[in-house]
Design an enzyme around this catalytic site. Structure first.
Site: not given
Ligand SMILES: [Mn+2]
Length: 450
Positions: A48, A251, A268, A279, A358, A362, A369, A392, A396, A413, A415
């Protein structure tokens, strides 16, 4: 009588109504027709128990209406008629699930011409589809809703002998809406600034709270606390709180590791406020002071971000910030001994992608995104005032025999969220420090004052 669960003020959602007018103009220019935009279905988590409900971004853009079980229909001809289908009033269901406006109140709230119960949608659909040049609907987003549309179309076709015409074309209304959503209006920018302000507070809070020995999830909790207490309804995406080697997993979101002195923490994270995402990524030393290889890589990524932000100018190519960031990063990777060769040979071969895999930007808006094409006629589109994008860059470096040990497990990173303006850009998220001295000062101050 006061209903305690009823929102206190009913406001006409004027910005959304203006967007419907602009959509109608665009549909009109393409020959008119019937526009159908459903909101998102509710999704079950188990038994439920539903996943937290999130409306469809396109539907929300046009209505501001947040209830599930709703559909916007617009009949665009010589004039435009807007119709909302929504959940009917039902005191028993409202006792279990909460307040519903019902068609009458929703009609006023959203400012449409007519509103009906969603229970009448399938029955009214053939009449709405009949004698329209085109159906403007995003096929293949939701199979169950597609089936209802197909059933409606089949009913109209079955009535062809009575002289009713089915739409000759089915066209994707998202294509028009994507282009509109790419240029934020004043109402959107106001919410995006507030979403960004909550998020900058959360990242500052995380920097202040971090100590060696704590677990990543404790810092995630600090972020969530700050988001929610300022009215953000949700995260805009799952928060990444990645210490040490986890920062090299793009990720990563288990957020379960114990953080050690001498490592970096990459966060992030972004909140969603009234549908709009922010972001931000920051990377900072868990012990409060940058040093060694980590400091060198951090300074490099920061320099590449500076170059990319400087390239955020009206009429510059969407790719200009990425190209600027890559150029700085590659020169730095050569200087640090991470790569061999010349700037041109590395740019040509793409060998830098081992450490920067990357792209730099974006679009940002209702979706993290966000909607909007990146290329037009196969060329990167020019940046224009009203667009919001992330900047960003990162670097790495996993442990490997051919990499100097000082850089092993360093992941960085940085951003920010950038609005393109008439004369340049505005950094919506500049309130979180990114310079080495500013981060160290904030962390030292937090340690002194507890
Ligand atoms: Mn991002």
């Amino acid at each position: 009588m006061n209903n305690p669960t009823r929102p206190t003020a009913i406001t006409l959602l004027a910005p959304h109504s203006a967007r419907r007018t602009r959509l109608a103009e665009r549909v009109g220019c393409c020959g008119g027709g019937v526009v159908i935009v459903p909101t998102a279905p509710e999704r079950m988590r188990n038994r439920d128990n539903d996943h937290p409900y999130r409306f469809d971004s396109y539907f929300h853009y046009l209505t501001g209406f947040t209830e599930p079980g709703a559909v916007l229909v617009m009949l665009v001809g010589e004039s435009t008629r807007s119709i909302l289908f929504c959940l009917p009033k039902n005191l028993e269901r409202e006792t279990w699930d909460g307040f519903r406006h019902g068609p009458e109140a929703a009609c006023t709230l959203v400012g449409v011409d007519e509103a009906y119960s969603i229970d009448e949608f399938d029955q009214r659909l053939p009449e709405l589809l009949g004698n329209q040049n085109a159906l403007w609907y995003a096929l293949a987003e939701d199979k169950e809703f597609d089936d209802r549309i197909f059933a409606g179309l089949n009913t109209v076709r079955a009535n062809a002998r009575s002289g009713v015409r089915a739409p000759a074309d089915i066209r994707n209304v998202h294509t028009l809406l994507d282009e509109m959503r790419l240029f934020k209006d004043a109402h959107e920018l106001d919410i995006m600034r507030r979403s960004a302000a909550i998020n900058t507070g959360a990242h500052r809070r995380a920097m202040r709270a971090t100590r060696p020995g704590m677990f990543e999830y404790e810092i995630e909790a600090e972020l969530l606390h700050e988001f929610r207490r300022h009215g953000s309804q949700s995260v805009a995406y799952n928060s990444i709180v990645a210490s040490g080697p986890n920062a090299c997993v793009l990720h990563y979101n288990a957020n379960s590791r114990q953080m050690q002195e001498g490592e970096l923490l990459l966060i992030d994270a972004g909140c969603e406020l009234d549908g709009y995402a922010s972001d931000i990524t920051r990377t900072f030393p868990i012990g409060g002071r940058f040093s060694g290889g980590a400091k060198a890589v951090y300074e490099l990524v920061l320099a590449s971000q500076d170059a990319a932000i400087a390239a955020c100018q009206p009429n510059a190519s969407f790719s200009a910030p990425h190209d600027a960031a890559v150029k700085v990063l590659v020169q730095g990777m050569l200087d640090l001994g991470l790569l061999q060769g010349s700037l041109d040979s590395v740019l040509e071969s793409g060998s830098f992608r081992r450490f920067y895999m990357h792209r730099t930007s974006h679009w940002l808006g209702l979706d993290v995104h966000d909607a909007g094409e990146y290329k037009v006629n196969n060329l990167w589109r020019p940046l224009r005032p009203g667009m919001v994008l992330t900047i960003e860059p990162g670097c790495y470096i996993r442990a490997a025999d051919d990499v100097p040990e000082a850089f092993w497990n360093v992941g960085v990173r940085i951003e920010d969220n950038i609005l393109i303006t008439n004369d340049g850009h505005e950094n919506l998220t500049a309130a979180v420090p990114s310079k080495v001295a500013e981060i160290e000062a904030l962390m030292a101050e937090a340690r002194e004052h507890g």
